[in-house]
Design an enzyme around this catalytic site. Structure first.
Site, PDB file in Angstrom:
ATOM      1  N   CYS A 383       2.543   1.307   1.150  1.00 27.57           N
ATOM      2  CA  CYS A 383       3.106   0.414  -0.106  1.00 27.57           C
ATOM      3  C   CYS A 383       4.583   0.719  -0.474  1.00 27.57           C
ATOM      4  O   CYS A 383       5.302  -0.025   0.500  1.00 27.57           O
ATOM      5  CB  CYS A 383       2.138   1.192  -1.314  1.00 27.57           C
ATOM      6  SG  CYS A 383       2.056  -0.279  -2.528  1.00 27.57           S
ATOM      7  N   HIS A 509      -3.097   0.153   0.294  1.00 28.55           N
ATOM      8  CA  HIS A 509      -3.490   1.692   0.438  1.00 28.55           C
ATOM      9  C   HIS A 509      -4.598   2.069   1.086  1.00 28.55           C
ATOM     10  O   HIS A 509      -5.593   1.988   0.596  1.00 28.55           O
ATOM     11  CB  HIS A 509      -3.692   2.173  -1.238  1.00 28.55           C
ATOM     12  CG  HIS A 509      -2.357   2.073  -1.924  1.00 28.55           C
ATOM     13  ND1 HIS A 509      -1.645   3.245  -1.938  1.00 28.55           N
ATOM     14  CD2 HIS A 509      -1.934   1.188  -2.630  1.00 28.55           C
ATOM     15  CE1 HIS A 509      -0.557   2.854  -2.810  1.00 28.55           C
ATOM     16  NE2 HIS A 509      -0.692   1.765  -3.333  1.00 28.55           N
ATOM     17  N   GLU A 511      -5.680   4.637   2.051  1.00 24.91           N
ATOM     18  CA  GLU A 511      -6.276   6.143   1.829  1.00 24.91           C
ATOM     19  C   GLU A 511      -7.433   5.983   0.900  1.00 24.91           C
ATOM     20  O   GLU A 511      -8.321   6.886   0.861  1.00 24.91           O
ATOM     21  CB  GLU A 511      -5.145   7.046   0.923  1.00 24.91           C
ATOM     22  CG  GLU A 511      -4.611   6.652  -0.398  1.00 24.91           C
ATOM     23  CD  GLU A 511      -3.644   5.686  -0.176  1.00 24.91           C
ATOM     24  OE1 GLU A 511      -3.144   4.979   0.700  1.00 24.91           O
ATOM     25  OE2 GLU A 511      -2.804   5.515  -1.246  1.00 24.91           O
TER      26      GLU A 511
HETATM   27  N1  GLN Z   1       6.834  -0.038  -6.594  1.00 22.19           N
HETATM   28  C1  GLN Z   1       6.306  -1.032  -5.815  1.00 22.19           C
HETATM   29  C2  GLN Z   1       5.694  -2.395  -6.172  1.00 22.19           C
HETATM   30  O1  GLN Z   1       5.585  -2.515  -7.145  1.00 22.19           O
HETATM   31  C3  GLN Z   1       5.322  -0.140  -4.901  1.00 22.19           C
HETATM   32  C4  GLN Z   1       4.275   0.191  -5.401  1.00 22.19           C
HETATM   33  C5  GLN Z   1       3.360   1.339  -4.788  1.00 22.19           C
HETATM   34  O2  GLN Z   1       3.581   1.825  -3.732  1.00 22.19           O
HETATM   35  N2  GLN Z   1       1.962   1.313  -5.181  1.00 22.19           N
HETATM   36  O3  GLN Z   1       5.585  -3.184  -5.254  1.00 22.19           O
END
Ligand code: GLN
Length: 554
Positions: A383, A509, A511
């Site tokens: 992410c 994600h 995970e």
């Molecule tokens: N802050 C980033 C976004 O909003 C990544 C978010 C995250 O890592 N969950 O796109």
């Protein structure tokens, strides 16, 4: 279908007793006996969901496939059982009140006075029923917080009523309490547990089973005392001592004390032969691994490290798949910024850069990624970690000096990460996050595709910003492959470096979908690459004093 049964799990004395984990283990044990379970958590706090709560205070925000931002205990539920987990698996007081207030404003209560009993308790019971939807034999509901708290009261009242509504034979109450140990006198104390059970009985709930969290074994004397004062059979006093190696030992510990059989007896269900051999294998692998690797988890460490709960677990799963013990070096982004990546990452066999929000720590994450890219260290970006990998590549390989994400530098000349055209202008209104499972098409010939062995996968998201398509070609030409996109190709989901031993970064994600019994392919291969690195000279060195070292999952 036979009558649905319900198990309610409460906690006493202190919070953070591992009620979520214990509930998940109860689910697993009942599944092993051939029963279909659902799992649900009711949280007595006033936030509508944990989406806006700090992960450093509350722990990780766990995202379900259907896009709910929930409590991290739901991660345990999914890792241990096959229960269908979604937005009905987590309710807070705030969310329940929101429904009530909306109903009241609409006039649904037909002029009646709206009260905690019966209106709030009815709404809680409705939430319990919704959490148990589908083909479920036993619905397990965990009540967050501690018995005796003001805010827990309506929930306890609701589960008491629930037993009356569906018949006492169809519910079981399990209470988890701490037995503190006084080192000075070498004694285990039962009084706080007695008091918490007394509180429950005051409300009208008599626990059927008492699970005792403790550091030392429970003597017969303590067991009889608890049995007498808490009004449960001696056998129903279950010892849940801190485990030595891994949380995946807990199911066997509880099985050995017939927890599942006793529960089934209370519920009037027959016990069948529960097989836990798969879990035995997992524990054996963790206890006696063939090798060891060290992974740097580069994050913001302030307070709770439960902020990265699912990542820790998924790393352990990757280790299981490779018969490797995974040690995690917690590398704080501010330390990287102060001392440089090379010294802090010295000796690790892989670097994981997790997700996050806000600008703090970005520079450290980018430096860590640069070090991994240039030194051939396996790198896994997730992410925000993926977004940082894109920024790093744009700056240091493409030579776009001020490349950034518009989340952190709105007027950057090179917004490699930005909002989509249709998202602009509404960004600050909330509700604009991409949440939950989305399909992702993988590009043949990439390492990512090889890892999954599938063309189309589904993974969970929680972010607002996206890779800017205007830079795709330049990335590809310079060796950063777009390895996965949304099915129509418009959103970049995975990038991977061509000339590098293992460098993969995902906008999603992974995970959240890893299980000990089914490690996620990217975590499996990341640890595999770390094992290869360790075997070919990535010597483990003593970690520098500025970062902590811990074993994953511990
Ligand atoms: N802050 C980033 C976004 O909003 C990544 C978010 C995250 O890592 N969950 O796109």
């Amino acid at each position: 279908m036979a009558t649905r049964k319900h198990v309610f799990v409460t906690g006493g004395v202190v919070s953070s007793l591992g009620k979520g984990l214990t509930s998940a283990c109860i689910g697993l044990l009942l599944e092993s006996q051939g029963y279909r379970v659902s799992l649900q958590k009711l949280d007595p706090y006033l936030n509508v969901d944990p989406g806006t709560m700090s992960p450093f205070q509350h722990g990780e925000v766990y995202v379900t496939a259907d896009g709910a931002e929930t409590d991290l205990d739901l991660g345990h539920y999914e890792r241990f059982t096959h229960a269908r987990i979604g937005r009905h698996s987590n309710y807070t007081t705030g969310r329940i009140y929101q429904t009530i207030i909306e109903k009241e404003r609409r006039g649904d209560y037909l002029g009646k006075t709206v009260q905690v009993v019966p209106h709030l308790t009815n709404e809680i019971k409705e939430a319990i029923r919704r959490g148990a939807q589908g083909e479920v034999d036993v619905a397990i509901t965990e009540i967050g917080g501690t018995v005796g708290d003001i805010e827990s009261l309506p929930f306890l009242e609701a589960i008491r009523q629930f037993g009356l509504d569906v018949g006492r034979r169809n519910v079981a109450y399990v209470h988890l309490a701490l037995l503190p140990y006084l080192r000075a006198t070498g004694e285990m104390k039962t009084k706080p547990a007695q008091h918490s059970v007394a509180k429950l009985r005051e409300i009208g709930i008599q626990p059927d089973l008492l699970i005792c969290r403790c550091e030392h074994p429970i003597s017969d004397e303590i067991r009889s005392k608890l049995s007498l004062f808490c009004n449960v059979a001696p056998e129903a006093v279950i010892e849940e001592k801190d485990v030595e190696h891994t949380i995946y030992e807990i199911p066997e510990v509880l099985r050995a004390q017939r927890l599942d059989e006793q529960l089934l007896e209370v519920l009037g269900l027959e016990a069948r032969d529960g097989d836990l051999s798969k879990w035995r294998e997992i524990v054996d692998t963790i206890v006696a691994p063939a090798c060891e690797v060290e992974i740097a988890l580069v994050g913001k460490y302030t307070g709770l490290t439960d902020a990265y709960k699912s990542i820790f677990e998924a790393l352990t799963h990757g280790g299981i798949a490779n018969r490797a013990r995974v040690r995690v070096r917690r590398v704080a982004t501010h330390d990287v910024e102060k001392h440089g990546a090379a010294s802090l990452l010295a000796g690790v066999h892989g670097v994981l850069v997790p997700g996050g929000f806000g600008e703090r720590g970005i520079r450290g994450k980018i430096e860590a990624i640069r070090h991994a890219r240039e030194s051939g260290l396996p790198l896994f970006g997730i992410c925000l970690g993926m977004q940082c990998a894109a920024i790093e590549f744009a700056r240091n390989v493409l030579g776009l000096a001020d490349a950034h994400s518009t989340e952190f530098a709105e007027d950057t000349p090179h917004p490699v990460i930005s909002l989509l055209e249709e998202q602009r202008g509404i960004a600050n209104l909330g509700g604009t996050m991409r949440l939950g499972a989305y399909p992702c098409r993988l590009v043949a010939g990439t390492r990512t595709h090889a890892a999954y062995g599938l063309k189309l996968v589904s993974e969970r998201h929680r972010h607002r910003y996206e890779f800017n398509n205007a830079y795709r070609e330049r990335f590809e030409q310079a060796g950063m492959r777009i390895a996965g996109t949304s099915p129509e190709g418009e959103l970049v989901e995975v990038i991977e470096l061509r000339d590098h031993p293992w460098f993969i970064a995902t906008q999603y994600h992974p995970e959240f979908q890893s299980r000990p019994t089914d490690p996620h392919p990217l975590f499996r291969d990341f640890i595999g690459a770390a094992v290869a690195r360790a075997a070919t000279g990535g010597r483990p060195e003593t970690p520098p004093v500025t970062s902590e070292t811990a074993t994953a999952g511990g």
